[in-house]
Design a protein around this motif. Structure first.
Motif, PDB file in Angstrom:
ATOM      1  N   GLY A 136       0.794  -1.218   0.000  1.00 25.71           N
ATOM      2  CA  GLY A 136       0.000   0.000   0.000  1.00 25.71           C
ATOM      3  C   GLY A 136       0.828   1.270   0.000  1.00 25.71           C
ATOM      4  N   GLN A 137       2.094   1.168   0.390  1.00 22.90           N
ATOM      5  CA  GLN A 137       2.971   2.339   0.440  1.00 22.90           C
ATOM      6  C   GLN A 137       3.797   2.514  -0.832  1.00 22.90           C
ATOM      7  OE1 GLN A 137       5.287   1.578   4.004  1.00 22.90           O
ATOM      8  NE2 GLN A 137       3.791   2.625   5.302  1.00 22.90           N
ATOM      9  N   LEU A 138       3.767   1.527  -1.709  1.00 25.07           N
ATOM     10  CA  LEU A 138       4.598   1.567  -2.912  1.00 25.07           C
ATOM     11  C   LEU A 138       3.905   2.325  -4.034  1.00 25.07           C
ATOM     12  CD1 LEU A 138       5.924  -2.105  -2.771  1.00 25.07           C
ATOM     13  CD2 LEU A 138       7.226  -0.011  -2.301  1.00 25.07           C
ATOM     14  N   PRO A 139       4.679   2.807  -5.019  1.00 25.13           N
ATOM     15  CA  PRO A 139       4.070   3.548  -6.128  1.00 25.13           C
ATOM     16  C   PRO A 139       3.045   2.714  -6.883  1.00 25.13           C
ATOM     17  CG  PRO A 139       6.468   3.778  -6.151  1.00 25.13           C
ATOM     18  CD  PRO A 139       6.144   2.736  -5.125  1.00 25.13           C
ATOM     19  N   LYS A 140       2.057   3.376  -7.418  1.00 24.57           N
ATOM     20  CA  LYS A 140       0.994   2.719  -8.173  1.00 24.57           C
ATOM     21  C   LYS A 140       1.573   1.971  -9.371  1.00 24.57           C
ATOM     22  CE  LYS A 140      -3.179   3.984 -10.774  1.00 24.57           C
ATOM     23  NZ  LYS A 140      -4.044   5.117 -11.160  1.00 24.57           N
ATOM     24  N   ALA A 141       1.210   0.703  -9.488  1.00 25.39           N
ATOM     25  CA  ALA A 141       1.697  -0.098 -10.615  1.00 25.39           C
ATOM     26  C   ALA A 141       1.025   0.368 -11.907  1.00 25.39           C
ATOM     27  CB  ALA A 141       1.400  -1.578 -10.382  1.00 25.39           C
ATOM     28  N   GLU A 142       1.817   0.516 -12.945  1.00 32.86           N
ATOM     29  CA  GLU A 142       1.294   0.953 -14.238  1.00 32.86           C
ATOM     30  C   GLU A 142       0.670  -0.228 -14.989  1.00 32.86           C
ATOM     31  OE1 GLU A 142       1.225   4.094 -15.240  1.00 32.86           O
ATOM     32  OE2 GLU A 142       2.192   4.702 -13.352  1.00 32.86           O
ATOM     33  N   ILE A 143      -0.243   0.085 -15.893  1.00 32.87           N
ATOM     34  CA  ILE A 143      -0.777  -0.938 -16.792  1.00 32.87           C
ATOM     35  C   ILE A 143       0.325  -1.351 -17.755  1.00 32.87           C
ATOM     36  CG2 ILE A 143      -2.455  -1.359 -18.645  1.00 32.87           C
ATOM     37  CD1 ILE A 143      -4.299   0.651 -17.214  1.00 32.87           C
ATOM     38  N   MET A 144       0.434  -2.643 -18.015  1.00 29.46           N
ATOM     39  CA  MET A 144       1.477  -3.138 -18.911  1.00 29.46           C
ATOM     40  C   MET A 144       1.254  -2.598 -20.328  1.00 29.46           C
ATOM     41  SD  MET A 144       3.660  -4.951 -17.222  1.00 29.46           S
ATOM     42  CE  MET A 144       4.470  -6.256 -18.112  1.00 29.46           C
ATOM     43  N   PRO A 145       2.343  -2.331 -21.054  1.00 28.51           N
ATOM     44  CA  PRO A 145       2.231  -1.766 -22.399  1.00 28.51           C
ATOM     45  C   PRO A 145       1.319  -2.593 -23.306  1.00 28.51           C
ATOM     46  CG  PRO A 145       4.512  -1.730 -21.678  1.00 28.51           C
ATOM     47  CD  PRO A 145       3.751  -2.497 -20.632  1.00 28.51           C
ATOM     48  N   ALA A 146       0.423  -1.903 -24.007  1.00 31.67           N
ATOM     49  CA  ALA A 146      -0.474  -2.458 -25.037  1.00 31.67           C
ATOM     50  C   ALA A 146      -1.631  -3.279 -24.484  1.00 31.67           C
ATOM     51  CB  ALA A 146       0.305  -3.299 -26.056  1.00 31.67           C
ATOM     52  N   MET A 147      -1.702  -3.471 -23.174  1.00 32.30           N
ATOM     53  CA  MET A 147      -2.724  -4.383 -22.658  1.00 32.30           C
ATOM     54  C   MET A 147      -4.137  -3.790 -22.707  1.00 32.30           C
ATOM     55  SD  MET A 147      -1.280  -7.155 -22.360  1.00 32.30           S
ATOM     56  CE  MET A 147      -2.581  -8.114 -21.606  1.00 32.30           C
ATOM     57  N   ASN A 148      -4.268  -2.492 -22.510  1.00 31.67           N
ATOM     58  CA  ASN A 148      -5.595  -1.890 -22.675  1.00 31.67           C
ATOM     59  C   ASN A 148      -6.092  -2.062 -24.098  1.00 31.67           C
ATOM     60  OD1 ASN A 148      -7.168  -0.791 -20.620  1.00 31.67           O
ATOM     61  ND2 ASN A 148      -5.756   0.885 -20.275  1.00 31.67           N
ATOM     62  N   ASP A 149      -5.204  -1.814 -25.051  1.00 29.31           N
ATOM     63  CA  ASP A 149      -5.576  -1.955 -26.465  1.00 29.31           C
ATOM     64  C   ASP A 149      -5.972  -3.398 -26.778  1.00 29.31           C
ATOM     65  OD1 ASP A 149      -5.072   0.717 -26.916  1.00 29.31           O
ATOM     66  OD2 ASP A 149      -3.040   0.388 -27.682  1.00 29.31           O
ATOM     67  N   LEU A 150      -5.214  -4.350 -26.239  1.00 34.18           N
ATOM     68  CA  LEU A 150      -5.498  -5.755 -26.534  1.00 34.18           C
ATOM     69  C   LEU A 150      -6.842  -6.184 -25.948  1.00 34.18           C
ATOM     70  CD1 LEU A 150      -4.796  -8.505 -27.651  1.00 34.18           C
ATOM     71  CD2 LEU A 150      -3.375  -8.925 -25.628  1.00 34.18           C
ATOM     72  N   VAL A 151      -7.096  -5.817 -24.703  1.00 31.70           N
ATOM     73  CA  VAL A 151      -8.370  -6.192 -24.075  1.00 31.70           C
ATOM     74  C   VAL A 151      -9.548  -5.592 -24.853  1.00 31.70           C
ATOM     75  CG1 VAL A 151      -9.802  -5.870 -22.018  1.00 31.70           C
ATOM     76  CG2 VAL A 151      -7.418  -6.583 -21.777  1.00 31.70           C
TER      77      VAL A 151
END
Length: 229
Positions: free
Chosen positions: A89-104
């Protein structure tokens, strides 16, 4: 394109979450190392990737046996796991992996159902799946939904059964050895995406039908399949 491992009658793609949808494994690595330090265990980063997908309490039990040569009590498992959640909970927000939004989004436009199977039950990323990927909570299998986690086939069998399709109509995308073992034991074709620190051979050796180097390559592979279909 060489012969595809994607089923000819593909109806459903089931994604792992950490390391496939989110670039979150670096955070898990830090959190596991930190929580195990509280019980005097120096937990190597590589081990975090090898045990990815296993329910947290099972990982803690394994590590206690391996490094302390004893069983972990239920209280210890809970305490260590809660510390992992606190650190995450204290670590930086994990980013969405490259191209995965487009693929979904592409898969949904093609009429392909999208499911998620994860060994996690931590809210850090699970709460984001609906906003980030439009996931229906009923199409997400977490550690809370199964009696046995990865590498047991139960998580992927449950996703296949609930999807209404057959294992032969589904495809799994995994980045972890335990996840690949789980999906293959459930009879589902599996693409390994090597987004972590593991050697490519590790995913191939546990049964991945093909191993791709990153999520951009995965997206290109899927797009080429549908283009040539």
């Amino acid at each position: 394109m060489s012969e595809s491992v994607i089923p000819g009658d593909l109806r459903c793609v089931i994604f792992d979450m950490d390391g496939v949808l989110y670039d979150s494994m670096k955070n898990h690595e830090i959190a596991w190392a930190g929580c195990f330090k509280t019980v005097g265990i120096d937990f190597p980063a590589y081990e975090a990737y090898m045990h990815e997908g296993s329910p947290g309490h099972e990982t803690i039990g394994y590590v206690f046996k391996q490094y302390l040569n004893r069983e972990a009590s239920e209280e210890e498992k809970e305490r260590v796991y809660n510390e992992k959640i606190r650190i995450m909970g204290q670590l930086p927000k994990a980013e969405i992996m490259p191209a995965m939004n487009d693929l979904v989004n592409f898969l949904r436009k093609k009429g392909i159902a999208v499911w998620v199977v994860t060994g996690s039950k931590q809210p850090t990323l699970l709460d984001r799946l609906t906003d980030d990927f439009g996931m229906d909570p009923n199409q997400i299998i977490t550690a809370n939904d199964v009696q046995k986690g990865k590498p047991d086939p139960e998580p992927y069998r449950k996703a296949v059964d609930r999807s209404g399709f057959t294992a032969e109509q589904c495809l799994v995308v995994e980045n972890a050895p335990l996840g690949v073992r789980s999906s293959k034991a459930a009879g589902v074709a599996t693409i390994g995406v090597n987004t972590g620190v593991l050697e490519e051979k590790v995913l191939a050796d546990v049964g991945a039908d093909i191993v791709l180097p990153d999520t951009k390559s995965l997206c290109a592979y899927m797009l080429e399949y549908f283009t040539n279909k």
